[in-house]
Design a protein around this motif. Sequence first.
Motif, short mmCIF file in Angstrom:
data_model
loop_
_atom_site.label_atom_id
_atom_site.label_comp_id
_atom_site.label_asym_id
_atom_site.label_seq_id
_atom_site.Cartn_x
_atom_site.Cartn_y
_atom_site.Cartn_z
N HIS A 156 0.79 -1.27 -0.04
CA HIS A 156 0.02 0.06 -0.05
C HIS A 156 0.83 1.23 0.18
CE1 HIS A 156 0.24 0.79 4.37
NE2 HIS A 156 0.31 -0.61 4.46
N GLU B 234 -5.11 1.22 2.86
CA GLU B 234 -4.86 0.10 3.81
C GLU B 234 -5.01 0.68 5.28
OE1 GLU B 234 -3.06 -2.71 6.69
OE2 GLU B 234 -2.44 -0.67 6.29
N GLU B 235 -4.44 1.90 5.43
CA GLU B 235 -4.68 2.40 6.81
C GLU B 235 -6.00 2.91 7.08
OE1 GLU B 235 -2.06 1.89 8.50
OE2 GLU B 235 -0.30 2.09 7.34
N ASP C 293 3.55 -6.72 4.07
CA ASP C 293 3.30 -5.63 4.98
C ASP C 293 3.34 -6.13 6.67
OD1 ASP C 293 2.47 -3.15 5.69
OD2 ASP C 293 0.18 -3.40 5.67
N ASP D 167 6.17 1.18 6.70
CA ASP D 167 5.06 0.82 6.71
C ASP D 167 4.11 1.70 5.31
OD1 ASP D 167 2.37 0.03 6.68
OD2 ASP D 167 1.96 0.76 8.62
ZN LIG Z 1 0.93 -1.59 6.49
#
Ligand SMILES: [Zn+2]
Length: 458
Positions: free
Chosen positions: A86, A153-154, A180, A119
């Motif tokens: 992501h 994704e977040e 991830d 991330d």
């Molecule tokens: Zn992530």
Amino acid sequence: MQTLIEVYEHDKERILNELMTFLRFPSVSSEEKHRDDMLACSAWLEEYLQAIGMHVERWKSSQHPIVFASHLEAGPDKPTLLLYNHYDVQPVDPLDLWKTPPFEPTIREGNVYARGASDNKGQCFYAIQAIKMLLQRDGTLPINLKMVIDGGEEVGSSGLAEILASKKEQLRADYLAVLDVGILKPDIPAVTLGTRGLITLTLEVQGPSSDLHSGSHGGLVNNPLHALTTMLAMLHTPEGKVAIPGFYDDVADLSSQERQQLDFSFDTEAYRSEFGVLPYGGEKGVPPLERAWIYPTLEINGIMGGYGGSGFKTVIPAKATAKISCRLVPQQDPHRTELLVKKFLEANVPEGITATITSHPGIGKAMRTSPSSKIVQAASQAYEEVFGSPCHYILEGGSIPIVPELAQTSSSEAVLMGMTLPGDNAHAPNERFSLNRFKQGLAVITRIIDLLGTTSKF
Ligand SMILES: [Zn+2]
């Protein structure tokens, strides 16, 4: 492998400069003010992936664009690998705790510091570099490769979730690697064989129509905060189990083989020194990582109500609220679990109180892969070759709700892997990623692609 690392060392400056460009986009998916930055970041990715020779599309969703890239020249008898990453990142506050600004990536002592460094942009970019280097080396790839780079994704991936069904054919793959998660220690590689599922609920209890004087009304009305805490206290037994009838009905025990393959080792002292607490949660008598990996939990994540300011206010609040989440294990149906929790709470509302229970989106099932699956085998061999050390198998107590849905839609066997460590400060100030692990990640991905390329599909 050696030559690819030599190529990396030769091109390192260019690669890191490009990583910096990627990290400079403030692609915070949860903040409306960054909508254009999300667009710009996805456009940059589209252009980059096109330039390395992939076919690229940007998929619209009600959230942010999703970048989909593919290279499908290996032919139908070769396997198809789908990579998931992501490009969106978490918000940056508290900003004053950052040593250098979150969107001005800085290299210190072999780490790159920036929001998204680990991330997930760092992990996304080593995968892209691996593909680029293989394409440069061979002019093609030994397998069919697809890459989905999520823009939400977040924020629960609801954008991707809503278009999944319409993209079924394009996403179809034999294997799905979700890049991830991370390894155990800098020198100990690990493959993650599963995640827990998730449901989240808000419980609101209402008593009187407005806040009341606790002198005039104390002893007359049922205090919503008392009602709330009484209801919450009923959710667990004194032994730490969830007390809701039927909650554990579908929880399957691990086979002795699974139990042997997973690394349940847990360093209590290291835990205490890192988090300032001993692991006393969950069911008594069950080892720590079993409680975090193979049993479901119910946690209270927040309680709001009454007066919390300085000094004192003798009030009986009109209402009180709690946030509740459950982590689920394979076979547990999130919707069934949600109903069980709701029914239990509704059956225990004290007199004079009304309760409203709302569930939130982002609901997700647990996921589990067998260690004997081909993608797990390829991943662990690649890790072992790159690290020169045996690969461990672990589970993840957290949830990536889109993963089980993506695995199902793409009809693929999923594995979770990556190169991060807890000290990378994902979601926290001073997020970082080690340049050495960036290089190792690149090597692992190229090796997995090579290994899968030597196997035919059936
Ligand atoms: Zn992530």
